[in-house]
Design an enzyme around this catalytic site. Structure first.
Site, PDB file in Angstrom:
ATOM      1  N   ASP A  71       0.913  -1.128   0.077  1.00 19.00           N
ATOM      2  CA  ASP A  71      -0.152   0.043   0.155  1.00 19.00           C
ATOM      3  C   ASP A  71       0.847   1.348   0.038  1.00 19.00           C
ATOM      4  O   ASP A  71       2.176   1.115   0.214  1.00 19.00           O
ATOM      5  CB  ASP A  71      -0.909  -0.072   1.284  1.00 19.00           C
ATOM      6  N   THR A  80       0.027   4.879   1.275  1.00 23.34           N
ATOM      7  CA  THR A  80      -0.134   5.678   2.408  1.00 23.34           C
ATOM      8  C   THR A  80      -0.146   4.844   3.765  1.00 23.34           C
ATOM      9  O   THR A  80      -0.630   3.899   4.057  1.00 23.34           O
ATOM     10  CB  THR A  80      -1.488   6.499   2.467  1.00 23.34           C
ATOM     11  N   ASP A 119      -1.446  -0.917   6.153  1.00 25.89           N
ATOM     12  CA  ASP A 119      -1.786  -0.348   7.601  1.00 25.89           C
ATOM     13  C   ASP A 119      -3.233   0.121   7.702  1.00 25.89           C
ATOM     14  O   ASP A 119      -3.726   0.540   8.718  1.00 25.89           O
ATOM     15  CB  ASP A 119      -0.862   0.673   7.738  1.00 25.89           C
TER      16      ASP A 119
END
Length: 691
Positions: free
Chosen positions: A381, A383, A580
């Protein structure tokens, strides 16, 4: 060693016969009660074993007793060794038969029991045996073999228990990090030291220089540098200012801080780390499941070999053939004890999880340790994974008839219910500008594409172009501005009311300083790196270009990330997913190894098999190296256990006797069995200090 076996009191495992260990070690618990009991049994009966052995070897030459009287003396001296010192072994042996789970205790109890019962009968009723059993005026007895086997097995258990106690050292060291007290500031400004258990969420606490942060929370006043290395592996102190998060058990190195507690007890980062390490240590690797199956059949096979040895020597061996038969059958039962096989992988797993925890790498289960080394594709991912995850608001671009502050105010009001880092940046910027935020109702998070809700009676939507398409919003009036912001690396969100575009909000998120080096290391290891993010494709490509990532998927929804994982798996790839956020959870759960950032959401960490406490991708390289070392260690242990038995059983059965005249005494077999278990344990403990 069987994590599915649980009970609410101490006892023995009905499958492997080993003593059940506490689910969670504690600092208050003293020395292992089993270790104390076995040590007492060993030292109190060792003199008896020595005397019995000396009598068996030299008694006939000393002339102290006639040989039949000597048999009675040996019986009396051996009784405490067998019936007291060896009693736990016989209990476990019976349990293994009752539970239909043959294990090491099955063989030990059969071997020593056979030698002792035979010798007892030979002493009490020697007339039942044929003359061929007699030697030097008595029927040959083997009390010394039974006694020595029990003593050597006890010694092996002492070595094993002491070594196994070291595997919980990682958990105990983590538990020892937490301070015992906290300095609480009362509503009237008075301060007092209270036990850590008395700290509640919302309490104001003072952390003085040199003290440990008592619980997780946020800085309210003051500035200081904190040493977080014991939990995150980060060697440099981290500066904390008002608004920054604090992790319990980290050390305040310089200035004084006032903090507000946010997570206490089992909800703290330290407690969660301890829980994850304990859970991983209790889990079983796929390799161990194979070993368990093999061990079950192995014990049955060994009993069959022992019977074949007994009758083979008895019927076809040299005189006294049945004496040879008994001794060799007992030697087969003892040397083939599968304890080394049963310990081979659990010991490696326990040591490896503890080693990983000290480096900020938390394995959720043993399968993750075994699988990580096979990963060839890593999906990341953006961000919070590649970037800091603490984005900063840059600007708002209002549509005609609106102001920048109004667009920011409406977006921040809606985003108050979201935990996404981009939302936090927008809310923080609005509060810094002292904009009046309104409550949002009917809030709905469309994971990965945005949020919707009602603010001041206005139905608003805030998200990427995928959400705008769902809402039927035309984004072309501000498309040029949006593309320009994305090319600069900013994440762009659209704010809409009904079918009308109200404006754009740009938030930038800097790449973590450690990310380029981490990706370079992973690529050198042969991993294919793929970026999959909910951000716009232009923004994603801008970040990917800086990081040298060739394959990029932008504006993906949670189901798109999941489908990407599944597609790569169908292509034969072993996939790890690092993320996250809540939107990463499905892909994290589906990947062969899910990797969560410790700085991310609880949902992500609960879905993953591996957590990087610091949220640093370099931890993946560390975890991969640990995975390779652990699997190599498990293979060494299993290989040693199999080779040991492959060589030991034929030797004990007397296969080499016709060619070399070699036979293996049951006492030597017992010593070899104990040393094999100890060697497996100490080989596993090498992982604590390996590179």
């Amino acid at each position: 060693m069987h994590p599915e076996v649980r009970q609410d009191h101490p006892g023995n495992c009905p499958k492997c016969g080993m003593t059940l260990e506490p689910v969670m070690p504690s600092l208050e618990e003293g020395e292992d009660p089993e270790l104390i009991a076995f040590r007492r049994r060993f030292w109190w009966t060792l003199p008896l074993t020595i005397v019995v052995t000396l009598l068996a070897m030299f008694g006939h030459g000393l002339g102290w007793f006639d040989m039949r009287t000597q048999s009675w003396v040996e019986l009396v001296l051996t009784l405490p060794v067998i019936l007291w010192a060896g009693w736990p072994f016989f209990v476990r042996g019976v349990q293994s038969i009752v539970n239909r789970s043959p294990n090491m205790w099955t063989l030990i109890s059969l071997g020593t029991g056979a030698a002792f019962v035979y010798s007892t009968v030979a002493t009490i009723a020697p007339q039942v045996f044929p003359a061929s059993f007699s030697s030097m005026g008595r029927v040959a007895v083997y009390f010394e073999a039974a006694a020595v086997i029990i003593s050597l097995t006890l010694l092996g258990q002492l070595l094993e228990l002491k070594a196994r106690s070291q595997t919980s050292a990682a958990i105990k060291s983590l538990l020892g990090l937490a301070p015992k007290t906290a300095r609480r500031i009362g509503a009237d400004g008075t301060e007092e030291d209270v036990p850590l258990a008395h700290v509640h969420v919302g309490d104001m606490l003072r952390v003085r220089p040199g003290e440990k942060v008592p619980v997780d929370g946020v800085v309210v006043d003051g500035q200081s540098a904190l040493d977080e290395s014991m939990l995150t592996g980060e060697p440099l102190p981290v500066t904390k200012r008002p608004g920054d998060k604090l992790i319990g058990a980290t050390i305040n190195t310089s200035g004084a801080l006032v903090m507000r507690s946010e997570h206490v007890g089992s909800a703290t980062v330290l407690s969660q780390i301890v829980q994850m390490v304990a859970m991983a240590q209790r889990s079983r690797a796929p390799m161990q499941r194979m070993a368990d199956v093999v061990a079950g059949y192995f014990v049955v096979g060994v009993v069959a070999i022992a019977l074949a040895t007994f009758f083979g020597w008895g019927l076809f061996g040299p005189q006294p053939s049945w004496v040879y038969a008994l001794i060799n059958a007992v030697a087969v039962l003892i040397i083939a004890c599968p304890c080394a096989l049963g310990l081979a992988t659990p010991m490696s797993i326990m040591v490896a999880t503890g080693r990983g925890a000290t480096h900020g790498v938390l394995f959720r289960d043993a399968a993750a340790i075994e699988n990580l080394r096979r990963v060839d594709t890593l999906i990341v991912d953006k961000t919070g994974t590649l970037t800091e995850g603490r984005p900063a608001f840059e600007r708002a671009v209002p549509a005609e008839g609106l102001t920048e502050d109004e667009v920011l105010r409406l977006a921040a009001s809606l985003d108050q219910g979201s935990e996404h880092p981009l939302a936090a940046a927008i809310v923080t910027a609005a509060r810094e500008r002292r904009l009046s935020l309104a409550p949002a109702s009917q809030f709905d998070s469309a994971s990965g594409i945005g949020v919707r809700g009602v603010v001041e009676g206005r139905a608003l939507g805030l998200g990427n172009t995928a959400l705008m398409e769902q809402l039927g919003v035309d984004v072309t009036p501000l498309a040029a501005q949006a593309e320009e912001l994305r090319e600069q690396g900013a994440s762009v969100m659209h704010l809409a009311e009904g079918g009308r575009l109200l404006g754009l909000l740009a938030v930038s998120d800097p790449v973590k300083a450690t990310t380029p080096a981490a990706l370079a290391t992973l690529r050198e290891a042969g991993l294919r790196v793929v970026m999959a993010t909910g951000d716009g494709l232009t923004t994603a490509r801008s970040v990917a270009q800086r990081l040298g990532i060739d394959e990029v998927h932008g504006e993906v929804k949670p189901q798109d990330k999941l489908q990407l994982v599944e597609r790569l798996q169908r292509e034969g790839r072993v996939v790890a997913m690092a993320g996250d956020g809540i939107n990463d959870a499905p892909a994290l759960a589906r990947a062969d190894v899910g990797i969560a950032m410790g700085t991310g959401t609880d949902v992500a960490m609960n879905s993953a098999q591996l957590t990087l406490v610091k949220g640093d991708l370099r931890g993946i390289a560390t975890a991969r190296q640990l995975s390779e070392a652990t699997v190599a260690n498990m293979k060494q242990n299993l290989g040693f256990a199999f080779v040991y038995n492959a060589l030991g059983v034929p030797l004990a059965a007397g296969v080499l006797y016709p060619f070399t005249g070699w036979l293996l005494s049951p006492m030597i077999a017992a010593l070899a069995m104990s040393l094999s278990s100890a060697s497996v344990i100490f080989n596993a403990l090498r992982l604590r200090s390996g590179r």
